[in-house]
Enzyme design. Structure first.
Site, mmCIF file in Angstrom:
data_model
loop_
_atom_site.group_PDB
_atom_site.id
_atom_site.type_symbol
_atom_site.label_atom_id
_atom_site.label_comp_id
_atom_site.label_asym_id
_atom_site.label_seq_id
_atom_site.Cartn_x
_atom_site.Cartn_y
_atom_site.Cartn_z
ATOM 1 N N GLU A 154 23.107 -15.925 42.183
ATOM 2 C CA GLU A 154 23.739 -16.901 43.070
ATOM 3 C C GLU A 154 23.040 -18.250 42.998
ATOM 4 O O GLU A 154 23.662 -19.259 42.732
ATOM 5 C CB GLU A 154 23.717 -16.381 44.514
ATOM 6 C CG GLU A 154 24.419 -17.295 45.497
ATOM 7 C CD GLU A 154 24.489 -16.672 46.879
ATOM 8 O OE1 GLU A 154 25.255 -17.183 47.696
ATOM 9 O OE2 GLU A 154 23.775 -15.685 47.124
ATOM 10 N N GLU A 429 15.327 -13.671 53.117
ATOM 11 C CA GLU A 429 16.703 -13.966 53.522
ATOM 12 C C GLU A 429 17.018 -13.355 54.881
ATOM 13 O O GLU A 429 17.731 -13.949 55.689
ATOM 14 C CB GLU A 429 17.693 -13.435 52.482
ATOM 15 C CG GLU A 429 19.155 -13.719 52.836
ATOM 16 C CD GLU A 429 20.119 -13.317 51.748
ATOM 17 O OE1 GLU A 429 21.312 -13.661 51.874
ATOM 18 O OE2 GLU A 429 19.687 -12.669 50.768
#
Length: 594
Positions: A154, A429
């Site tokens: 990503e 995250e």
């Protein structure tokens, strides 16, 4: 980076190097006397499995990526890849002839070439380590664009992640040129209808055709130029973005329903929040998502009014403030009662307070709700990325300084301190990206431990595909650390006016911070000794400062070294002095709750 350890989970076959840090870059290998044609393969990961093998399930499409070197048979060969980088802490090596040692590989870090701006230390080692973690997270996620992560397939310029971490990054390094360069991509990615894309550059079709990047993510086109103006005095970026801002706000109004989000459409909420409210009637976790959407929408309009005022567009400023007022009124109608927030999660309360969406006397009630939301969870944090960075500001801004420190200094899951205690070299995250105290393969999120009640739709585990060991968004806490423990903040654009206002706590004991602002070096330090507090400040040339000393009245403050500082006013437990460039020292007796 030199490896700190090498292990051999599969004897004579697989070697794992621990690089000691989670960085973005590549590995240079040095091999002696290899057989000709020997293939050496390298793979990378954030973590290890409990058996010591490489964990790279979170890399998604990047998981198969391998660096491979075929030896020529020379007595010594050195090789490194070109035109690529990996985000990683661990390196798996297979095919090595013999047994590698710590000198066999070297980590080469890539990051933006920008000057470090801050030196920070305090009397709490966890906070010092958290500062180092924040600095490393910035380094790994500022290569060409502010990325959401450094390792998986990503790693792109997501607007939300960039926005949330930007004000922490601005203290860590001189980021003005970096953000200005990237913002050109934000402008290029604006859709004809006026909506900003959720990421920039809008590449390979990844949401590129979506005209609505949604609040917080798309608000990067309004909020980041304003933050650059406030931090660096950069008014030019406001003028460059102003036509795009006008188009964006017109588009944003068209997406609202009675000045609130249209719940029939998809939108992001407070990503990774644990502290959610379950709506049994509608069978959805809707409250926090809607509150975050509307809070950021309101912030965008209020910020745009400030931008219009700076650029002397008085009519636009009045129009944007009118829209802000209407959104604020709708917000109160939907989410606020006479007792405070209808659903008083940490995130809901923090956004309402920080974004000035509620007025007195309800602010006092909502602040109490926020304290209660933390106290009931033993000061663990459950807010998501859109609100976590605002929680400490909301607490301390309402006078609950000790409570803000309770949250910051907590090291049990979920908390920033928990990441540090687990040895993470970068911000995760998720609050529980790794749970080393839990059995491998079990639940990553323990609902009971986090204080979150189980219910339909609540994810108690983390999908490997949505997990990262180096992700900046939750690092928004850095700004609170530097402005409140460090005590340095901008009182005007570009630090032309400086605020020195340390929030002291005995559990920290002292702080010493030097920040290189656009006008030069600013230093703030404080130290508690018994009942005595010493505050020192250094103010650069061509600036003025307000120096705030925690004291009940002026005669409780001594000025052993404060020539040129003059008493300005007394305000809510602070004695405030005005000062020009120079060095200053103050002594005061601590208030009882310090």
């Amino acid at each position: 980076h030199r490896p700190v350890a090498v292990t051999n989970p599969i004897p004579h076959e697989v070697f794992i190097f621990d690089m000691g840090s989670n960085y973005a870059g590549f590995v240079r290998i040095k091999v002696k006397n290899p057989p000709k044609g020997q293939a050496i393969r390298l793979r990378f990961g954030d973590w290890l499995h409990s058996d010591g093998s490489l964990y790279n399930e979170n890399l998604r499409g990047a998981r198969p990526m391998t660096d491979e070197y075929v030896c020529s048979g020379r007595p010594e060969e050195t090789w490194q890849p070109r035109f690529t980088f990996r985000g990683h802490r661990y390196v798996e090596v297979t095919g090595w002839p013999g047994k590698p040692d710590l000198d066999s590989i070297t980590g080469i870090e890539l990051t933006q070439d920008v000057p470090c701006a801050i030196i920070f230390s305090c009397g709490n080692e966890m906070v010092n380590k958290l500062h180092e973690v924040l600095a490393q997270t910035r380094r790994a996620n500022t290569i060409e664009a502010p990325t959401d992560c450094s390792q998986r397939n990503e790693r792109q310029g997501w607007g939300g992640d960039a926005l949330l971490f930007s004000r922490t990054a601005d203290y860590l390094a001189d980021m003005q040129a970096f953000y200005r360069k990237w913002l050109r991509g934000v402008l290029d990615a604006q859709h004809e209808c006026g909506g900003f894309a959720r990421l920039a550059p809008a590449n390979h079709g990844y949401y590129a055709g979506d005209s609505d990047g949604m609040p917080a993510w798309a608000d990067i086109g309004v909020l980041l130029p304003w933050y650059l103006y406030r931090h660096y005095g950069d008014a030019e970026i406001l003028a460059q973005f102003y036509p795009a801002i006008r188009r964006y706000l017109k588009f944003r109004l068209s997406t609202l329903k009675k000045y609130l989000c249209d719940k029939s459409k998809f939108y992001y909420g407070d990503w990774n929040a644990l502290d959610m409210y379950w709506n049994a009637k509608t069978s959805e976790w809707g409250a926090d998502s809607a509150v975050a959407y509307d809070a950021y929408t309101a912030l965008a309009f209020r910020t745009a009014a400030g931008i219009a005022s700076v650029l002397r567009h008085a009519d636009d400023a009045a129009k944007f403030m009118d829209s802000f007022g209407r959104i604020k009124k709708a917000f109160n109608r939907a989410y606020v009662s006479r007792n405070g927030m209808k659903h008083p999660t940490q995130g809901n309360c923090a956004l309402a307070l920080s974004f000035n969406l509620i007025d007195d006397p309800l602010r006092v009630k909502v602040a109490r709700q926020l304290v209660s939301a933390f106290r009931s969870r033993d000061w663990k944090i459950g807010a998501g990325i859109l609100s976590a960075g605002e929680t400490l500001f909301a607490l301390s801004g309402a006078g609950h300084v000790q409570e803000a420190y309770n949250v910051l200094l907590n090291d049990t899951f979920p908390s920033w301190g928990y990441m540090v205690k687990c040895g993470s070299p970068a911000i995760w995250e998720h609050w529980g990206s790794r749970r080393p105290e839990l059995p491998e393969g079990g639940k990553m999120f323990d609902a009971c431990a986090s204080g979150v009640k189980d219910g339909p739709g609540f994810t108690q585990h983390i999908s490997p595909a949505m997990n990262s060991g180096n992700h900046p968004a939750l690092g928004a806490v850095g700004r609170w650390i530097y402005e409140n423990i460090g005590g340095i903040s901008a009182g005007g654009p570009g630090f032309k006016k400086i605020i020195i206002r340390p929030l002291v706590d005995r559990r920290v004991g002292f702080a010493d911070v030097s920040y290189r602002s656009p006008y030069g070096l600013i230093r703030s330090s404080w130290k508690i000794s018994g009942s005595r507090l010493v505050v020192q400040a250094e103010i650069p040339a061509n600036t003025t400062a307000e120096i705030h000393i925690p004291a009940a009245k002026p005669d409780a403050v001594r000025q052993p070294e404060a020539r040129g500082a003059s008493f300005l006013r007394r305000e809510n437990g602070w004695v405030i002095y005005s000062a020009g460039s120079g060095r200053y020292a103050f002594e005061a007796c601590l208030p009882c709750r310090s």
